[in-house]
Design an enzyme around this catalytic site. Structure first.
Site, PDB file in Angstrom:
ATOM      1  N   SER A  55       0.928  -1.102  -0.022  1.00 53.35           N
ATOM      2  CA  SER A  55       0.075   0.005  -0.014  1.00 53.35           C
ATOM      3  C   SER A  55       0.848   1.208   0.023  1.00 53.35           C
ATOM      4  O   SER A  55       2.137   1.163   0.371  1.00 53.35           O
ATOM      5  CB  SER A  55      -0.853  -0.126   1.305  1.00 53.35           C
ATOM      6  N   TYR A  68      -1.805  -0.552  10.237  1.00 54.85           N
ATOM      7  CA  TYR A  68      -1.721  -0.828   8.968  1.00 54.85           C
ATOM      8  C   TYR A  68      -0.488  -0.361   8.323  1.00 54.85           C
ATOM      9  O   TYR A  68       0.331  -0.834   7.443  1.00 54.85           O
ATOM     10  CB  TYR A  68      -2.950  -0.112   8.360  1.00 54.85           C
TER      11      TYR A  68
END
Length: 151
Positions: A55, A68
């Site tokens: 990501s 995350y």
């Protein structure tokens, strides 16, 4: 709700169980998969490619997203480490680091518009990506067209 993951909390308030769960899934799960697949490829003398889905949050921090962000930054380093060690077997590893992608989970975000605006403000194309737009780069990295792309 007990045992549920807390989203969008400041780093100083992020519960340890949240961090552990996200790291177990996003980081340790990917390491386990890469180990299993790479061992099979080495034993079978199969050349090829493994692609991790990371990501943009692994490259740059995003507020209230500690677990995350850390998991994806770690995944990027895992990809580099495996690429370095598996190149001798002609096994390539890469990661794709997309922006926010319009998946069912993203569609169902309760925060929705605020998260989308914050992320698209940091995205050169200024919009959320479609799943199909991420598939192409992954297929390229899995193909022989990227035979010298690793890490």
């Amino acid at each position: 709700m007990p045992g549920s993951l807390k989203r969008c909390v400041p780093a100083v308030d992020c519960p340890k169980d949240n961090i552990v769960r996200v790291l177990n899934t996003n980081l340790l799960g990917a390491i386990n998969c890469a180990q299993v697949v790479a061992k099979k490829m080495i034993d079978s003398k199969v050349k090829g490619s493994i692609v991790n889905l990371s990501s943009i949050d692994g490259i740059g921090a995003f507020p209230t997203n500690l677990s995350y962000n850390v998991s994806k930054a770690g995944l990027d380093m895992v990809t580099k480490q495996f690429a370095l060690e598996l190149g001798q077997y002609q096994i390539r590893l890469n990661s794709v680091n997309p922006t926010l992608v319009m998946t069912p989970i993203v569609t169902n975000f309760k925060e929705g518009l605020l998260i989308e605006k914050a992320i698209t403000a940091r995205t050169p194309m200024g919009r959320v990506a479609k799943v199909e737009e991420i598939v192409g780069p992954i297929l390229y990295l899995l193909s022989d067209y990227s035979s010298m792309v690793s890490g």
